[in-house]
Design a protein around this motif. Structure first.
Motif, PDB file in Angstrom:
ATOM      1  N   ASP A  12      49.357-120.826   0.050  1.00  0.00           N
ATOM      2  CA  ASP A  12      48.393-120.103   0.860  1.00  0.00           C
ATOM      3  C   ASP A  12      49.016-118.877   1.502  1.00  0.00           C
ATOM      4  O   ASP A  12      49.273-118.836   2.682  1.00  0.00           O
ATOM      5  CB  ASP A  12      47.831-121.007   1.959  1.00  0.00           C
ATOM      6  CG  ASP A  12      46.401-121.385   1.670  1.00  0.00           C
ATOM      7  OD1 ASP A  12      46.003-122.472   2.028  1.00  0.00           O
ATOM      8  OD2 ASP A  12      45.702-120.548   1.069  1.00  0.00           O
ATOM      9  N   GLU A  13      49.288-117.904   0.684  1.00  0.00           N
ATOM     10  CA  GLU A  13      49.899-116.683   1.168  1.00  0.00           C
ATOM     11  C   GLU A  13      48.756-115.714   1.395  1.00  0.00           C
ATOM     12  O   GLU A  13      48.000-115.439   0.470  1.00  0.00           O
ATOM     13  CB  GLU A  13      50.771-116.152   0.027  1.00  0.00           C
ATOM     14  CG  GLU A  13      52.120-115.690   0.387  1.00  0.00           C
ATOM     15  CD  GLU A  13      52.951-115.618  -0.874  1.00  0.00           C
ATOM     16  OE1 GLU A  13      53.325-116.685  -1.391  1.00  0.00           O
ATOM     17  OE2 GLU A  13      53.209-114.512  -1.328  1.00  0.00           O
ATOM     18  N   GLY A  42      47.871-110.357  -0.455  1.00  0.00           N
ATOM     19  CA  GLY A  42      47.034-111.221  -1.270  1.00  0.00           C
ATOM     20  C   GLY A  42      46.125-110.412  -2.157  1.00  0.00           C
ATOM     21  O   GLY A  42      45.366-109.583  -1.657  1.00  0.00           O
ATOM     22  N   GLN A  43      46.207-110.674  -3.456  1.00  0.00           N
ATOM     23  CA  GLN A  43      45.421-109.860  -4.397  1.00  0.00           C
ATOM     24  C   GLN A  43      44.382-110.658  -5.162  1.00  0.00           C
ATOM     25  O   GLN A  43      43.752-110.158  -6.063  1.00  0.00           O
ATOM     26  CB  GLN A  43      46.364-109.197  -5.389  1.00  0.00           C
ATOM     27  CG  GLN A  43      47.316-108.211  -4.763  1.00  0.00           C
ATOM     28  CD  GLN A  43      48.703-108.799  -4.525  1.00  0.00           C
ATOM     29  OE1 GLN A  43      49.246-109.459  -5.388  1.00  0.00           O
ATOM     30  NE2 GLN A  43      49.273-108.567  -3.371  1.00  0.00           N
ATOM     31  N   GLU A  44      44.216-111.923  -4.835  1.00  0.00           N
ATOM     32  CA  GLU A  44      43.306-112.712  -5.676  1.00  0.00           C
ATOM     33  C   GLU A  44      41.897-112.841  -5.127  1.00  0.00           C
ATOM     34  O   GLU A  44      40.971-113.039  -5.885  1.00  0.00           O
ATOM     35  CB  GLU A  44      43.911-114.090  -5.908  1.00  0.00           C
ATOM     36  CG  GLU A  44      45.125-113.970  -6.795  1.00  0.00           C
ATOM     37  CD  GLU A  44      45.173-115.032  -7.863  1.00  0.00           C
ATOM     38  OE1 GLU A  44      45.985-114.879  -8.776  1.00  0.00           O
ATOM     39  OE2 GLU A  44      44.420-116.000  -7.783  1.00  0.00           O
ATOM     40  N   ALA A  45      41.730-112.762  -3.837  1.00  0.00           N
ATOM     41  CA  ALA A  45      40.380-112.862  -3.277  1.00  0.00           C
ATOM     42  C   ALA A  45      40.328-112.101  -1.962  1.00  0.00           C
ATOM     43  O   ALA A  45      41.360-111.904  -1.309  1.00  0.00           O
ATOM     44  CB  ALA A  45      40.006-114.321  -3.043  1.00  0.00           C
ATOM     45  N   LEU A 114      30.336-120.352  12.981  1.00  0.00           N
ATOM     46  CA  LEU A 114      31.735-119.936  13.147  1.00  0.00           C
ATOM     47  C   LEU A 114      32.298-119.467  11.803  1.00  0.00           C
ATOM     48  O   LEU A 114      31.923-119.993  10.749  1.00  0.00           O
ATOM     49  CB  LEU A 114      32.603-121.105  13.631  1.00  0.00           C
ATOM     50  CG  LEU A 114      32.260-121.736  14.973  1.00  0.00           C
ATOM     51  CD1 LEU A 114      33.196-122.913  15.251  1.00  0.00           C
ATOM     52  CD2 LEU A 114      32.373-120.701  16.103  1.00  0.00           C
ATOM     53  N   GLY A 115      33.195-118.500  11.862  1.00  0.00           N
ATOM     54  CA  GLY A 115      33.920-118.046  10.665  1.00  0.00           C
ATOM     55  C   GLY A 115      35.406-118.142  10.944  1.00  0.00           C
ATOM     56  O   GLY A 115      35.860-117.800  12.038  1.00  0.00           O
ATOM     57  N   LEU A 116      36.156-118.629   9.952  1.00  0.00           N
ATOM     58  CA  LEU A 116      37.604-118.795  10.153  1.00  0.00           C
ATOM     59  C   LEU A 116      38.356-118.271   8.938  1.00  0.00           C
ATOM     60  O   LEU A 116      37.958-118.517   7.801  1.00  0.00           O
ATOM     61  CB  LEU A 116      37.931-120.283  10.340  1.00  0.00           C
ATOM     62  CG  LEU A 116      39.407-120.649  10.488  1.00  0.00           C
ATOM     63  CD1 LEU A 116      39.965-120.181  11.826  1.00  0.00           C
ATOM     64  CD2 LEU A 116      39.619-122.165  10.369  1.00  0.00           C
ATOM     65  N   ALA A 117      39.433-117.537   9.191  1.00  0.00           N
ATOM     66  CA  ALA A 117      40.323-117.097   8.108  1.00  0.00           C
ATOM     67  C   ALA A 117      41.731-117.464   8.506  1.00  0.00           C
ATOM     68  O   ALA A 117      42.124-117.243   9.656  1.00  0.00           O
ATOM     69  CB  ALA A 117      40.202-115.593   7.911  1.00  0.00           C
ATOM     70  N   HIS A 118      42.495-118.028   7.587  1.00  0.00           N
ATOM     71  CA  HIS A 118      43.852-118.413   7.970  1.00  0.00           C
ATOM     72  C   HIS A 118      44.888-118.020   6.932  1.00  0.00           C
ATOM     73  O   HIS A 118      44.609-117.868   5.755  1.00  0.00           O
ATOM     74  CB  HIS A 118      43.927-119.907   8.321  1.00  0.00           C
ATOM     75  CG  HIS A 118      44.153-120.805   7.149  1.00  0.00           C
ATOM     76  ND1 HIS A 118      43.142-121.295   6.389  1.00  0.00           N
ATOM     77  CD2 HIS A 118      45.292-121.286   6.627  1.00  0.00           C
ATOM     78  CE1 HIS A 118      43.637-122.059   5.443  1.00  0.00           C
ATOM     79  NE2 HIS A 118      44.950-122.073   5.547  1.00  0.00           N
ATOM     80  N   ASN A 119      46.091-117.850   7.452  1.00  0.00           N
ATOM     81  CA  ASN A 119      47.263-117.553   6.634  1.00  0.00           C
ATOM     82  C   ASN A 119      48.252-118.664   6.918  1.00  0.00           C
ATOM     83  O   ASN A 119      48.502-118.982   8.073  1.00  0.00           O
ATOM     84  CB  ASN A 119      47.833-116.191   7.067  1.00  0.00           C
ATOM     85  CG  ASN A 119      49.208-115.913   6.484  1.00  0.00           C
ATOM     86  OD1 ASN A 119      49.540-116.386   5.394  1.00  0.00           O
ATOM     87  ND2 ASN A 119      49.998-115.138   7.198  1.00  0.00           N
ATOM     88  N   GLY A 120      48.797-119.269   5.863  1.00  0.00           N
ATOM     89  CA  GLY A 120      49.784-120.322   6.077  1.00  0.00           C
ATOM     90  C   GLY A 120      49.248-121.684   5.706  1.00  0.00           C
ATOM     91  O   GLY A 120      48.236-121.794   5.010  1.00  0.00           O
ATOM     92  N   ASN A 121      49.916-122.698   6.155  1.00  0.00           N
ATOM     93  CA  ASN A 121      49.546-124.074   5.821  1.00  0.00           C
ATOM     94  C   ASN A 121      49.662-125.026   6.991  1.00  0.00           C
ATOM     95  O   ASN A 121      50.596-124.924   7.781  1.00  0.00           O
ATOM     96  CB  ASN A 121      50.488-124.616   4.733  1.00  0.00           C
ATOM     97  CG  ASN A 121      50.138-124.087   3.370  1.00  0.00           C
ATOM     98  OD1 ASN A 121      50.905-123.376   2.764  1.00  0.00           O
ATOM     99  ND2 ASN A 121      48.956-124.413   2.908  1.00  0.00           N
ATOM    100  N   GLY A 406      53.331-121.469   3.518  1.00  0.00           N
ATOM    101  CA  GLY A 406      52.460-120.415   3.027  1.00  0.00           C
ATOM    102  C   GLY A 406      53.060-119.283   2.231  1.00  0.00           C
ATOM    103  O   GLY A 406      52.343-118.366   1.866  1.00  0.00           O
ATOM    104  N   ILE A 407      54.362-119.322   1.941  1.00  0.00           N
ATOM    105  CA  ILE A 407      54.875-118.288   1.043  1.00  0.00           C
ATOM    106  C   ILE A 407      55.076-118.917  -0.327  1.00  0.00           C
ATOM    107  O   ILE A 407      55.701-119.972  -0.448  1.00  0.00           O
ATOM    108  CB  ILE A 407      56.209-117.684   1.549  1.00  0.00           C
ATOM    109  CG1 ILE A 407      56.003-116.950   2.877  1.00  0.00           C
ATOM    110  CG2 ILE A 407      56.819-116.749   0.504  1.00  0.00           C
ATOM    111  CD1 ILE A 407      55.538-115.528   2.786  1.00  0.00           C
ATOM    112  N   ASP A 408      54.541-118.265  -1.340  1.00  0.00           N
ATOM    113  CA  ASP A 408      54.583-118.842  -2.663  1.00  0.00           C
ATOM    114  C   ASP A 408      55.878-118.480  -3.368  1.00  0.00           C
ATOM    115  O   ASP A 408      55.941-117.566  -4.168  1.00  0.00           O
ATOM    116  CB  ASP A 408      53.388-118.331  -3.468  1.00  0.00           C
ATOM    117  CG  ASP A 408      53.438-118.853  -4.881  1.00  0.00           C
ATOM    118  OD1 ASP A 408      54.100-119.881  -5.102  1.00  0.00           O
ATOM    119  OD2 ASP A 408      52.847-118.231  -5.763  1.00  0.00           O
TER     120      ASP A 408
END
Ligand code: AMP
Ligand code: SF4
Length: 477
Positions: A12-13, A42-45, A114-121, A406-408
């Motif tokens: 989850d980067e 992040g380039q996939e979505a 509610l809307g949530l966006a996260h970086n990491g795990n 979260g780093i691949d």
């Protein structure tokens, strides 16, 4: 959090962005600009939510920011009097680029939509999720964000800030999140501050356009004309409303931000936790030159990731820096290619040697060796172009462990340094000499009070997922 069945680790980067406008504004456009600045994360979505206090618009899809949000789709998100917005760019590898896992995730709760966006795990998301399923909770995705949102919704007697603080206490790991309701923007960082999050402010001109901004990196603040105010602190929850910025220290622990942000991930035109990214890369290169000197004619970076360290190496060693590898600016990051063969072909699409290397002894500098594929190919390219010697220098220590925050960097079995000695890697990539910066040298070069270096040491400051969880996941898919 998504577990890729072909690997042994969550991936989850990402990059996150949020705006709280002090005067009504068109936030879809500003969010687009912020996300565009974070595209390297992040380039996939890509996705965003925008609200004006009444309407709540969401749009997200697979692809680059410019592909997902063409003019028509941006128009669909435009609210002339918007107050709050969040956005997300997602990076994932094969197997996990499912559309339903694109963020932000939205849900209706007793606290409104509610809307949530996260970086990491969240390393214990599965345990928490299992517990909630037993209690009757419903889940639509395998996404970590949904666990977080359910935890927040469960605390029906608390307001949004209190419920978020309570959820932060339950979830462990390395994460940075932005959360919005129709009227509020919240941001929070894990107790160790593994993943970054910064606060910015956009001044209003003639009483218009003022806004608070949250972003994974300062480059996204600058992109919307905001200045950096400060980093969100490890374990801190911040929120914005009509009265401005509020803060609550929920669970601060010993700060251990991810060293990979400085090594590779973050854009070089910013600073995180008070440490300038470009300058730290110069110091890594200089340290590497002191630790692992070599006689050579030129220092060549692997563009773009090795540039800062190569400049540092060249300055410290006195060996001239040269432009030995051309990078095709239209090529994406090679890492995303799904198979080994595709990755190998993509290296050639991306890099080709210049005449600078012909007849020269080259010090080749890159930030990291992960699987070793790219490195082997680049050494080969340089030799084919007439380099007489290739001395590979790496501005991070050997990566021997997977990242759970979260780093691949790849699953353990694919990490070349987890199964090979430095001498074996040298042979594998075909270099004349190979040397890595020491862990101590890296820590000194980045500075700051503490750092996560678990991918080099195996000491995970924010915990790891339970091993049997990883097995269960593999079974489930
Ligand atoms: P490899 O062939 O696997 O050794 O790839 C090493 C290259 O991948 C280096 O040039 C790094 O800059 C780059 N790299 C390192 N970590 C990552 C990451 N997490 N995501 C994408 N690229 C990376
Ligand atoms: Fe960063 Fe490595 Fe720690 Fe992951 S394990 S957070 S990549 S330093």
């Amino acid at each position: 959090m998504i577990f890729d069945p072909t690997t042994d680790k969550p991936q989850d980067e990402c990059g996150v962005f949020g705006l709280y406008s002090t005067t009504p504004n068109d936030l879809a456009w500003l969010t687009y600009l912020g996300l565009f600045a974070l595209q390297h994360r992040g380039q996939e979505a890509a996705g965003m939510c925008v609200s004006d206090g009444d309407k709540f618009h969401v749009d997200k899809d697979l692809g680059l920011v410019t592909q997902v949000f063409d003019e028509r789709r941006l128009d669909g998100l435009r609210l002339p009097n918007a107050r709050v917005s969040i956005g997300h760019v997602r990076y994932s590898t094969t197997g996990s680029n499912l559309r339903f896992n694109a963020q932000p995730l939205t849900t209706r709760t007793n606290k409104g939509i509610l809307g949530l966006a996260h970086n990491g795990n969240f390393v214990n998301a599965r345990e928490v999720r299992s517990g909630m399923l037993m209690e009757g909770a419903l889940f639509q995705t395998t996404n970590d964000s949904e666990v977080m949102l359910n935890l927040i919704a469960r605390e029906s007697h608390m307001d949004l800030v209190e419920a978020t603080a309570s959820a932060m206490k339950e979830l462990k790991g390395g994460y940075a999140c932005v959360l919005m309701s129709r009227t509020q923007l919240l941001g929070f960082r894990d107790p160790h501050g593994v993943r970054p999050l910064v606060i910015g402010q956009r001044d209003s001109a003639n009483g218009e356009g003022g806004a608070w901004v949250l972003a994974s990196e300062p480059c996204a603040l600058y992109a919307v004309g905001a200045r950096l105010i400060r980093d969100v602190q490890p374990g801190e929850l911040v929120w914005f409303d009509r009265d401005g910025l509020h803060s609550l220290m929920v669970e601060p622990k010993r700060p251990t931000p991810c060293s990979f942000e400085w090594i590779y991930f973050a854009r070089s035109d910013g600073e995180l936790d008070g440490v300038d990214i470009h300058e730290s890369r110069l110091r890594m290169g200089a340290q590497l030159a002191r630790e692992k000197p070599i006689e050579a004619d030129i220092v060549v970076p692997v563009p773009d990731s090795g540039i800062g360290a190569a400049i540092g190496y060249a300055r410290e060693s006195g060996i001239p820096f040269d432009y030995g590898l051309y990078k095709n600016p239209y090529a994406g990051r090679t890492f995303i290619a799904p198979t080994q063969e595709a990755r190998e072909l993509k290296v050639k699409m991306k890099l080709s040697p210049t005449s600078a290397v012909r007849g020269r002894r080259v010090v080749l500098v890159d930030d990291s060796i992960v699987r070793g594929t790219t490195s082997r190919q680049i050494v080969n390219l340089l030799r084919e172009a007439g380099a007489t010697e290739v001395h590979f220098r790496v501005s991070s220590p050997p990566i021997t462990h997977p990242c759970f925050y979260g780093i691949d960097t790849a699953a353990r079995k694919e990490l070349v340094a987890s199964t090979h000695s430095v001498e074996e890697i040298r042979e594998l990539i075909g270099a004349d000499t190979l040397a890595f910066i020491s862990e101590r040298g890296l820590r000194e070069a980045i500075g700051g009070s503490g750092l996560c270096g678990a991918c080099f040491t195996g000491e995970y400051p924010a915990g790891t997922p339970l091993l049997n969880d990883v097995d269960k996941l593999a079974l489930e898919v």
